[in-house]
Design a protein around this motif. Structure first.
Motif, PDB file in Angstrom:
ATOM      1  N   THR A 136       0.837  -1.206   0.000  1.00  0.00           N
ATOM      2  CA  THR A 136       0.000   0.000   0.000  1.00  0.00           C
ATOM      3  C   THR A 136       0.864   1.246   0.000  1.00  0.00           C
ATOM      4  N   LEU A 137       1.913   1.217   0.804  1.00  0.00           N
ATOM      5  CA  LEU A 137       2.860   2.339   0.881  1.00  0.00           C
ATOM      6  C   LEU A 137       3.434   2.648  -0.492  1.00  0.00           C
ATOM      7  N   TYR A 138       3.865   1.612  -1.194  1.00  0.00           N
ATOM      8  CA  TYR A 138       4.521   1.828  -2.473  1.00  0.00           C
ATOM      9  C   TYR A 138       3.540   2.317  -3.535  1.00  0.00           C
ATOM     10  N   VAL A 139       2.290   1.841  -3.471  1.00  0.00           N
ATOM     11  CA  VAL A 139       1.270   2.326  -4.407  1.00  0.00           C
ATOM     12  C   VAL A 139       1.073   3.829  -4.225  1.00  0.00           C
ATOM     13  N   GLY A 140       0.946   4.275  -2.971  1.00  0.00           N
ATOM     14  CA  GLY A 140       0.793   5.704  -2.710  1.00  0.00           C
ATOM     15  C   GLY A 140       2.015   6.498  -3.128  1.00  0.00           C
ATOM     16  N   LEU A 141       3.181   5.951  -2.857  1.00  0.00           N
ATOM     17  CA  LEU A 141       4.432   6.626  -3.207  1.00  0.00           C
ATOM     18  C   LEU A 141       4.553   6.837  -4.707  1.00  0.00           C
ATOM     19  N   GLU A 142       4.251   5.810  -5.480  1.00  0.00           N
ATOM     20  CA  GLU A 142       4.373   5.918  -6.928  1.00  0.00           C
ATOM     21  C   GLU A 142       3.274   6.786  -7.531  1.00  0.00           C
ATOM     22  N   LEU A 143       2.081   6.767  -6.941  1.00  0.00           N
ATOM     23  CA  LEU A 143       1.021   7.659  -7.427  1.00  0.00           C
ATOM     24  C   LEU A 143       1.439   9.113  -7.267  1.00  0.00           C
ATOM     25  N   LEU A 144       2.005   9.439  -6.116  1.00  0.00           N
ATOM     26  CA  LEU A 144       2.504  10.797  -5.893  1.00  0.00           C
ATOM     27  C   LEU A 144       3.680  11.106  -6.807  1.00  0.00           C
ATOM     28  N   SER A 145       4.618  10.164  -6.934  1.00  0.00           N
ATOM     29  CA  SER A 145       5.838  10.410  -7.709  1.00  0.00           C
ATOM     30  C   SER A 145       5.548  10.595  -9.187  1.00  0.00           C
ATOM     31  N   ILE A 146       4.789   9.681  -9.780  1.00  0.00           N
ATOM     32  CA  ILE A 146       4.531   9.746 -11.223  1.00  0.00           C
ATOM     33  C   ILE A 146       3.760  11.011 -11.582  1.00  0.00           C
ATOM     34  N   THR A 147       2.763  11.353 -10.753  1.00  0.00           N
ATOM     35  CA  THR A 147       2.014  12.582 -11.017  1.00  0.00           C
ATOM     36  C   THR A 147       2.916  13.800 -10.898  1.00  0.00           C
ATOM     37  N   SER A 148       3.831  13.783  -9.926  1.00  0.00           N
ATOM     38  CA  SER A 148       4.766  14.905  -9.758  1.00  0.00           C
ATOM     39  C   SER A 148       5.695  15.026 -10.966  1.00  0.00           C
ATOM     40  N   TYR A 149       6.137  13.899 -11.513  1.00  0.00           N
ATOM     41  CA  TYR A 149       6.992  13.949 -12.706  1.00  0.00           C
ATOM     42  C   TYR A 149       6.268  14.680 -13.844  1.00  0.00           C
ATOM     43  N   ILE A 150       4.980  14.359 -14.029  1.00  0.00           N
ATOM     44  CA  ILE A 150       4.209  14.985 -15.103  1.00  0.00           C
ATOM     45  C   ILE A 150       4.062  16.479 -14.851  1.00  0.00           C
ATOM     46  N   LEU A 151       3.768  16.858 -13.608  1.00  0.00           N
ATOM     47  CA  LEU A 151       3.582  18.273 -13.277  1.00  0.00           C
ATOM     48  C   LEU A 151       4.866  19.072 -13.517  1.00  0.00           C
ATOM     49  N   VAL A 152       6.006  18.491 -13.148  1.00  0.00           N
ATOM     50  CA  VAL A 152       7.283  19.187 -13.328  1.00  0.00           C
ATOM     51  C   VAL A 152       7.589  19.382 -14.809  1.00  0.00           C
ATOM     52  N   ALA A 153       7.172  18.426 -15.644  1.00  0.00           N
ATOM     53  CA  ALA A 153       7.524  18.458 -17.069  1.00  0.00           C
ATOM     54  C   ALA A 153       6.491  19.165 -17.936  1.00  0.00           C
ATOM     55  N   MET A 154       5.566  19.921 -17.339  1.00  0.00           N
ATOM     56  CA  MET A 154       4.487  20.522 -18.125  1.00  0.00           C
ATOM     57  C   MET A 154       4.981  21.572 -19.121  1.00  0.00           C
ATOM     58  N   ARG A 155       6.081  22.261 -18.791  1.00  0.00           N
ATOM     59  CA  ARG A 155       6.617  23.258 -19.735  1.00  0.00           C
ATOM     60  C   ARG A 155       7.525  22.548 -20.728  1.00  0.00           C
ATOM     61  N   LYS A 156       6.931  21.941 -21.730  1.00  0.00           N
ATOM     62  CA  LYS A 156       7.676  21.062 -22.633  1.00  0.00           C
ATOM     63  C   LYS A 156       8.687  21.803 -23.500  1.00  0.00           C
ATOM     64  N   LYS A 157       8.459  23.102 -23.754  1.00  0.00           N
ATOM     65  CA  LYS A 157       9.343  23.857 -24.634  1.00  0.00           C
ATOM     66  C   LYS A 157      10.417  24.641 -23.877  1.00  0.00           C
ATOM     67  N   ASP A 158      10.472  24.474 -22.577  1.00  0.00           N
ATOM     68  CA  ASP A 158      11.454  25.189 -21.755  1.00  0.00           C
ATOM     69  C   ASP A 158      12.621  24.250 -21.442  1.00  0.00           C
TER      70      ASP A 158
END
Length: 504
Positions: A136-158
């Motif tokens: 359960t811990l790892y499921v929550g960790l990866e849900l937070l991590s993967i979503t954070s990766y997407i949020l950080v990469a939103m400025r695709k042209k920068d």
């Protein structure tokens, strides 16, 4: 006896999490169906409503007669989880609110996605706070991590955003693998993924499995050290903070960090911190390792921040230093002055939440007005927007840990707990590094009040950013005037043995 299967009646206990799931699904469908030219701010308001409803459900389940165990101890509804969830939801709510109508298209190209991706990221942190099982811990960790990766990469042209997101994904993936490797040792030694059963098994055979116990602990410490951005596992933070959109940076600095600390508390106390393990030299070595990491984070974070000119990078190193301060009460386990070490930790985390989100709101105001992320962008702010400058001073006093601020009492209670357990060298590091931080925090004030050679650029303060700034400044000041309100509330509802330890 607890049911192994999830009952219909148990869904009520999962209402906070289910609210965020339903809201995220509905908002994603609305974003898909809305015309491209339609303003997406309405999605932000709906996202905020979902966060508020989720928080109300959490408040409704605070202070139960006894913790509720779901799915054979793999998910817990207790006051530790409740307090941490409220902190996570407050942080996510403030980040969402200050973004309403204020994010530029070049800052966040896909505004609709930004609003509803914050929800699963927060959900991942909430799952981590309630986890009673490694899976359960790892499921929550990866849900937070993967979503954070997407949020950080939103400025695709920068280019800076691309570099930061690439580093974040690669290092984040490595840290997740290290955490999994550490968990595999725990599973191998116990034959279970349940935190309660792992502790029982290790207590019975700890002496025979001592080398593997050390390997598992240090692997988990390295993996979680990355997630909380503590030295020497911090190298990703400055580039990611600088490259990510500012609201995302605020989310990473507060919500993501708080979620990682929640699971650090769960694992260290639930697996390594109770039972016969406390009688072995391993327990003292574990706490010493945590103290060393805390001291390294405080020293490296504060001294490296002295050389920073970019505000995001400076705040990244400030966050690294604050990770060290937050690790101190965990490493001085069972310190008792007036409050438990969890109350000391939670109080400083709450103060950290308000003062950091407030400072990021200030940074967004400066970016919108001047397009400048350097500390020079603050030049003459008092003469251009006096109210904004005054609110910023309250936040900076709290960050520096000066009296009559939430940051001051947060550091004070942590330091008193450290002295009570006779870790004088760690208290000395706290004092020395806090004094060092005065220089760069007062650099903000020097720019705002003592610089007059600025370009005559008007400072426009959007209503959501202004409200967020003053709300955070007021909360920081209130925490410094009446800290006993928050500490007393935590102390009334939280019980160490009932809300943090697992008993199967």
């Amino acid at each position: 006896m607890e049911q192994l299967r999830l009952q219909w009646s148990d869904l009520g206990y999962l209402a906070p999490e289910l609210t965020l799931v339903i809201a995220a699904v509905i908002l994603s469908l609305l974003d898909l169906l809305m015309p491209k030219q339609t303003n997406r701010t309405i999605l932000g308001w709906l996202s905020l409503v979902g966060i508020v409803i989720s928080g109300l459900f959490v408040i409704g389940y605070l202070n139960p007669a006894e913790p509720k165990q779901l799915l054979d101890y793999s998910y817990r509804i207790d006051d530790f989880a409740g307090i941490m969830k409220l902190i996570l939801l407050t942080g996510a709510g403030l980040v969402t609110f200050m973004s309403l109508g204020t994010v530029k298209e070049e800052e966040v190209p896909h505004v609709g996605e930004f609003y509803y991706l914050l929800l699963p990221a927060t959900l991942g942190g909430m799952i981590m706070a309630s986890s009673g099982d490694l899976i359960t811990l790892y499921v929550g960790l990866e849900l937070l991590s993967i979503t954070s990766y997407i949020l950080v990469a939103m400025r695709k042209k920068d280019l800076r955003s691309n570099e930061g997101s690439f580093k974040y994904i690669v290092l984040g993936g490595i840290s997740s693998a290290i955490i999994l490797y550490g968990m595999s040792f725990l599973y191998g030694m116990s034959g279970s993924t349940s935190i309660a059963e792992i502790n029982t098994a290790l207590g019975q055979n700890a002496q025979a499995m001592l080398p593997f116990l050390y390997v598992s602990f240090f692997l988990l410490l390295a993996g979680f050290g990355f997630k909380i951005a503590a030295a020497p596992f911090h190298m990703w933070a400055p580039d990611v903070y600088q490259g990510a959109p500012t609201p995302v940076t605020a989310f990473l600095a507060v919500v993501s960090k708080a979620a990682a600390f929640a699971i650090l508390f769960r694992v260290l106390y639930g697996i390594f911190g109770i039972g016969s393990l406390m009688e072995l030299p391993f327990h003292g070595d574990m706490l010493l390792a945590l103290m060393v990491v805390a001291a390294a984070a405080m020293i490296l974070g504060n001294f490296t921040a002295l050389r920073q000119n970019n505000l995001k990078r400076l705040l990244a190193y400030s966050g690294i230093a604050n990770s060290g301060y937050l690790l101190v009460p965990i490493s001085t386990q069972f310190s008792m002055v007036h409050y438990t070490n969890f109350a000391e930790f939670a109080f400083y985390l709450i103060a950290y939440l308000f003062m950091n989100i407030g400072i990021f709101a200030l940074l967004m105001i400066i970016e919108r007005s001047t397009g400048d992320e350097s500390i020079g962008g603050l030049a003459g702010l008092y003469y251009r927007a006096p109210g904004t400058a005054v609110a910023a001073v309250f936040l900076l006093l709290s960050l520096a840990g000066l009296p009559l601020s939430g940051g001051f009492f947060g550091k004070l209670f942590i330091m008193l707990g450290t002295l009570q357990t006779q870790h004088y060298w760690l208290a000395a590091v706290m004092i020395a590094t806090s004094v060092t931080s005065f220089y760069y925090y007062f650099g903000f004030i020097r720019q705002m009040f003592m610089r007059t050679d600025f370009e005559s650029r008007d400072v426009i303060v959007p209503v959501p950013l202004g409200i967020t700034l003053w709300l955070c400044a007021g909360a920081s000041l209130l925490l410094g005037i009446v800290p006993q309100w928050v500490l007393g509330w935590i102390d009334r509802i939280f019980a160490l043995t009932q809300d943090l330890f697992f008993f199967s």
